[in-house]
Scaffold this motif. Structure first.
Motif, mmCIF file in Angstrom:
data_model
loop_
_atom_site.group_PDB
_atom_site.id
_atom_site.type_symbol
_atom_site.label_atom_id
_atom_site.label_comp_id
_atom_site.label_asym_id
_atom_site.label_seq_id
_atom_site.Cartn_x
_atom_site.Cartn_y
_atom_site.Cartn_z
ATOM 1 N N ILE A 83 0.825 -1.195 0.000
ATOM 2 C CA ILE A 83 0.000 0.000 0.000
ATOM 3 C C ILE A 83 0.864 1.251 0.000
ATOM 4 O O ILE A 83 2.007 1.246 0.452
ATOM 5 C CB ILE A 83 -0.970 0.015 1.193
ATOM 6 N N VAL A 84 0.316 2.315 -0.526
ATOM 7 C CA VAL A 84 1.003 3.601 -0.566
ATOM 8 C C VAL A 84 1.084 4.154 0.848
ATOM 9 O O VAL A 84 0.105 4.136 1.611
ATOM 10 C CB VAL A 84 0.245 4.583 -1.477
ATOM 11 N N GLY A 85 2.265 4.633 1.229
ATOM 12 C CA GLY A 85 2.463 5.206 2.549
ATOM 13 C C GLY A 85 2.730 6.694 2.488
ATOM 14 O O GLY A 85 2.535 7.342 1.453
ATOM 15 N N ALA A 86 3.175 7.244 3.606
ATOM 16 C CA ALA A 86 3.459 8.673 3.669
ATOM 17 C C ALA A 86 4.746 9.033 2.938
ATOM 18 O O ALA A 86 4.920 10.165 2.482
ATOM 19 C CB ALA A 86 3.546 9.116 5.127
ATOM 20 N N ASP A 87 5.677 8.086 2.818
ATOM 21 C CA ASP A 87 6.939 8.292 2.114
ATOM 22 C C ASP A 87 6.746 7.869 0.655
ATOM 23 O O ASP A 87 6.509 6.699 0.375
ATOM 24 C CB ASP A 87 8.035 7.460 2.766
ATOM 25 N N PRO A 88 6.834 8.793 -0.288
ATOM 26 C CA PRO A 88 6.577 8.445 -1.687
ATOM 27 C C PRO A 88 7.577 7.469 -2.292
ATOM 28 O O PRO A 88 7.318 6.893 -3.343
ATOM 29 C CB PRO A 88 6.636 9.798 -2.411
ATOM 30 N N GLU A 89 8.720 7.230 -1.614
ATOM 31 C CA GLU A 89 9.731 6.320 -2.154
ATOM 32 C C GLU A 89 9.533 4.870 -1.720
ATOM 33 O O GLU A 89 10.215 3.976 -2.207
ATOM 34 C CB GLU A 89 11.128 6.795 -1.731
ATOM 35 N N HIS A 90 8.617 4.630 -0.774
ATOM 36 C CA HIS A 90 8.414 3.279 -0.255
ATOM 37 C C HIS A 90 6.933 2.922 -0.204
ATOM 38 O O HIS A 90 6.065 3.790 -0.272
ATOM 39 C CB HIS A 90 9.010 3.136 1.154
ATOM 40 N N PHE A 91 6.688 1.628 -0.077
ATOM 41 C CA PHE A 91 5.346 1.107 0.141
ATOM 42 C C PHE A 91 5.351 0.314 1.447
ATOM 43 O O PHE A 91 6.406 -0.002 1.999
ATOM 44 C CB PHE A 91 4.926 0.189 -1.014
ATOM 45 N N ASN A 92 4.166 -0.015 1.923
ATOM 46 C CA ASN A 92 4.023 -0.863 3.101
ATOM 47 C C ASN A 92 3.327 -2.156 2.683
ATOM 48 O O ASN A 92 2.178 -2.119 2.230
ATOM 49 C CB ASN A 92 3.191 -0.167 4.186
ATOM 50 N N PHE A 93 4.025 -3.274 2.809
ATOM 51 C CA PHE A 93 3.423 -4.577 2.516
ATOM 52 C C PHE A 93 2.596 -4.941 3.738
ATOM 53 O O PHE A 93 3.135 -5.203 4.814
ATOM 54 C CB PHE A 93 4.508 -5.613 2.224
ATOM 55 N N PHE A 94 1.284 -4.965 3.579
ATOM 56 C CA PHE A 94 0.356 -4.776 4.687
ATOM 57 C C PHE A 94 -0.621 -5.939 4.795
ATOM 58 O O PHE A 94 -1.361 -6.242 3.861
ATOM 59 C CB PHE A 94 -0.411 -3.476 4.433
ATOM 60 N N ALA A 95 -0.610 -6.604 5.964
ATOM 61 C CA ALA A 95 -1.509 -7.724 6.247
ATOM 62 C C ALA A 95 -2.392 -7.346 7.429
ATOM 63 O O ALA A 95 -1.891 -7.088 8.526
ATOM 64 C CB ALA A 95 -0.704 -8.981 6.567
ATOM 65 N N GLU A 96 -3.708 -7.327 7.221
ATOM 66 C CA GLU A 96 -4.624 -6.764 8.215
ATOM 67 C C GLU A 96 -5.431 -7.829 8.948
ATOM 68 O O GLU A 96 -5.900 -8.800 8.357
ATOM 69 C CB GLU A 96 -5.595 -5.798 7.532
ATOM 70 N N LEU A 97 -5.604 -7.594 10.253
ATOM 71 C CA LEU A 97 -6.486 -8.389 11.114
ATOM 72 C C LEU A 97 -7.630 -7.480 11.552
ATOM 73 O O LEU A 97 -7.398 -6.418 12.135
ATOM 74 C CB LEU A 97 -5.714 -8.911 12.332
ATOM 75 N N GLU A 98 -8.847 -7.884 11.273
ATOM 76 C CA GLU A 98 -10.007 -7.014 11.496
ATOM 77 C C GLU A 98 -10.213 -6.670 12.970
ATOM 78 O O GLU A 98 -10.510 -5.530 13.319
ATOM 79 C CB GLU A 98 -11.263 -7.699 10.951
ATOM 80 N N THR A 99 -10.097 -7.645 13.864
ATOM 81 C CA THR A 99 -10.331 -7.391 15.292
ATOM 82 C C THR A 99 -9.162 -7.946 16.106
ATOM 83 O O THR A 99 -8.941 -9.148 16.137
ATOM 84 C CB THR A 99 -11.650 -8.039 15.773
ATOM 85 N N ALA A 100 -8.429 -7.056 16.752
ATOM 86 C CA ALA A 100 -7.303 -7.442 17.615
ATOM 87 C C ALA A 100 -7.631 -7.017 19.052
ATOM 88 O O ALA A 100 -8.162 -7.790 19.833
ATOM 89 C CB ALA A 100 -6.016 -6.805 17.121
ATOM 90 N N GLY A 101 -7.342 -5.741 19.377
ATOM 91 C CA GLY A 101 -7.717 -5.240 20.698
ATOM 92 C C GLY A 101 -9.216 -5.296 20.945
ATOM 93 O O GLY A 101 -9.662 -5.355 22.093
ATOM 94 N N LYS A 102 -9.982 -5.278 19.873
ATOM 95 C CA LYS A 102 -11.437 -5.396 20.012
ATOM 96 C C LYS A 102 -11.816 -6.711 20.685
ATOM 97 O O LYS A 102 -12.824 -6.781 21.395
ATOM 98 C CB LYS A 102 -12.089 -5.297 18.638
ATOM 99 N N CYS A 103 -11.002 -7.743 20.491
ATOM 100 C CA CYS A 103 -11.261 -9.025 21.150
ATOM 101 C C CYS A 103 -11.097 -8.901 22.665
ATOM 102 O O CYS A 103 -11.894 -9.456 23.436
ATOM 103 C CB CYS A 103 -10.305 -10.093 20.614
ATOM 104 N N LEU A 104 -10.081 -8.157 23.101
ATOM 105 C CA LEU A 104 -9.900 -7.945 24.540
ATOM 106 C C LEU A 104 -11.007 -7.069 25.111
ATOM 107 O O LEU A 104 -11.433 -7.255 26.261
ATOM 108 C CB LEU A 104 -8.540 -7.301 24.806
ATOM 109 N N GLU A 105 -11.488 -6.126 24.310
ATOM 110 C CA GLU A 105 -12.626 -5.318 24.757
ATOM 111 C C GLU A 105 -13.852 -6.209 24.966
ATOM 112 O O GLU A 105 -14.596 -6.060 25.939
ATOM 113 C CB GLU A 105 -12.926 -4.227 23.735
#
Length: 537
Positions: free
Chosen positions: A299-321
């Motif tokens: 995904i495009v990040g704040a630095d135009p020279e790099h990207f972030n290879f990004f793997a998402e988990l929908e609920t993390a801390g929400k599980c502890l909540e």
């Protein structure tokens, strides 16, 4: 020379407003937080009221200014870090025409099926549309939760509302507009629509992709950089915020890009793990790659020279909540009465979790054989399934609440391990990983993650405010105080580190394949029990 800036961390359930002093380091002077509603519907819809975001922003800004006594004339700029991939549709005055559809919204099942799941297919997606999307944007709208399907849902189900749309914005872009009157999207927000041409020298919304998915080009705003000053605070907004009219407004970015900046993970190979309401594994890379099998993209990040290879988990801390609300409150209620902290929401929040972590500190690795799956609202990576759900597996007569709560932390960490291993099939990651978000406040969570991954885990100062730190760095770049985003690494050192335990790693190596099998073995059952909600649109 030092200056003061305000950075807004706009999360799923609340906003945290932070006032920083910027000099050779970043110093938090004061903060305030306020919550807002998350409306969850039976048909898979998840919505929020943008006016609640704005009111919470105004309230917390006034509170911070009052508490710190910093003159409003001293504020050099404001910026944002926010939840992403919401759909905020506004009219020509910048006012929402309906409630915002959250990134968690998964009701547009039919729109996705018609839009990308017909004809010759690869991995269930239309081969031509998948190829063109990947070629142009470096990603594809392969999840029912992607914004384009929300947009098409409104067009199909609410034509009168849709006729009043002037622009499509994301969360922080709406707040930028409300403060400054400017309709813009930062590059990372534009990428998150998955309609943006991200090829070098050609960053713009793609006419081809918009035509292919039936999106009106006139609904899409101008694209800017996260570090750009995009306007100044309007007189009307200044009165509500308690700030000076004319104060510079910087675009900022989404949480997926600026949290990494705030973590100091800004060089190639740097990896950070975020544990907030949601969670993710993100690695800085130099090239775009789309791993459709594991649902990971650059995904495009704040630095135009790099990207972030990004793997998402929908609920993390929400599980502890969820655990706090449904398993632990009988004990914690007594604790709150003794402490008498009801008047401070943030103190309540931190004390509740501190107490839970204390109660489970003696539970051994493996939680007595109990395994928890953290898919309380479906999942995106390494498998996309909005019907997946959480479970406690292998409960026995000896299982108590402490084992259950401990297994929830382990379940989140099991899933993050699954994601990290999927990331490493494409890119090498650094041996040290930075953990940020509220989860990094608890040493037990940091140690479980180190043991689970077999990696050294580092934390930084104020990890729960790290998105706001990233937004403050965006201001610092915009004002010329630092040359570029990569300089963040120099001013955000590690505060603590956690070394993995070989003994505990052995327990997790035994449980990990069982954890993975729980999805494969129950996929049909998840669909049988939960598909009806998606079908009742």
């Amino acid at each position: 020379m030092s200056i003061y800036v305000i950075a807004y961390d706009v999360g799923t359930t609340g906003i945290k407003t932070c006032l920083f002093e910027l000099s050779e380091k970043i110093t938090l002077i004061g903060s305030s937080m306020a919550g807002y509603d998350l409306f969850i519907m039976d048909n898979g819809g998840v919505e929020q009221d943008p006016e609640q975001w704005w009111k919470a922003m105004c309230l917390t800004t006034s509170q911070v200014m009052e508490k710190t006594k910093v003159p409003k004339e001293s504020i050099a700029g404001i910026s944002f870090c926010a939840q992403m991939q919401a759909l905020v549709l506004v009219d020509s005055a910048g006012m929402p025409v309906r409630r915002a559809m959250s990134y968690m919204d998964n009701r547009a099942d039919e729109e996705m099926r018609k839009g990308i799941m017909t004809g010759p297919r690869i991995s269930g997606l239309n081969a031509y549309k998948l190829f063109r999307s990947a070629r142009i944007s470096g990603a594809a709208s392969a999840s029912v939760k992607d914004p384009v399907w929300k947009y098409k849902w409104v067009e199909r189900h609410e034509p009168e509302v849709f006729s009043r749309v002037y622009k499509w914005l994301d969360v922080k872009d709406f707040l930028v507009c409300r403060a400054s009157g400017t309709f813009v999207m930062s590059r990372d927000s534009a990428f998150a629509t998955l309609l943006c041409d991200t090829r070098k020298g050609n960053v713009r919304f793609s006419p081809e992709l918009c035509k292919m998915f039936g999106v009106r080009m006139e609904h899409l705003p101008e694209i800017c950089k996260s570090t750009d000053q995009v306007g100044t605070i309007l007189p009307s907004a200044a009165g509500e915020l308690g700030l000076m009219s004319g104060t510079p407004v910087f675009s900022g970015g989404g949480d997926a890009s600026l949290i990494g900046v705030g973590a100091g993970a800004v060089s190639e190979g740097d990896t950070h793990i975020y544990m907030g309401t949601s969670g993710w594994v993100s690695t800085v890379v130099k090239k775009q790659k789309l791993d459709i099998r594991n649902m990971i993209g650059s995904i495009v990040g704040a630095d135009p020279e790099h990207f972030n290879f990004f793997a998402e988990l929908e609920t993390a801390g929400k599980c502890l909540e969820w655990v706090k609300d449904h398993l632990a409150l009988d004990e914690i209620g007594l604790f709150l009465e003794k402490r008498g902290i009801w008047d401070d929401p943030e103190s309540i929040h931190e004390s509740l979790y501190d107490y839970m972590m204390h109660c489970i500190s003696d539970v051994p690795a493996g939680s007595g054989g109990v395994i928890f799956t953290p898919w309380l609202h479906g999942n995106r990576c390494p498998f996309e399934n909005p019907n997946a759900r959480g479970m406690f597996f292998n409960i026995s007569l000896e299982t108590g609440k402490t084992e259950l709560i401990h297994s929830v932390i382990e379940g989140v960490c099991y899933h993050l391990r699954w994601q990290l291993e999927a990331v490493e099939k494409s890119f090498r990651t650094n041996p040290r990983i930075r953990l940020v978000g509220g989860g990094a406040l608890a040493p037990i969570t940091c140690q479980i993650l180190a043991d689970m991954l077999g990696r050294e885990i580092e934390t930084v100062e104020n990890p729960q405010n790290i998105g706001a730190v990233g937004a403050a760095i965006a201001i610092a770049v915009g004002l010329g105080m630092i040359s570029d985003i990569k300089d963040a690494k120099k001013i955000i050192p590690a505060l603590r580190s956690f070394q993995p335990s070989a003994e505990n790693r052995f327990a997790y190596d035994r449980g990990f394949p069982v954890f993975q099998s729980l999805y494969r073995n129950n996929r049909k059952a998840f669909s049988s029990l939960n598909q009806k909600k998606a079908a009742d649109l």
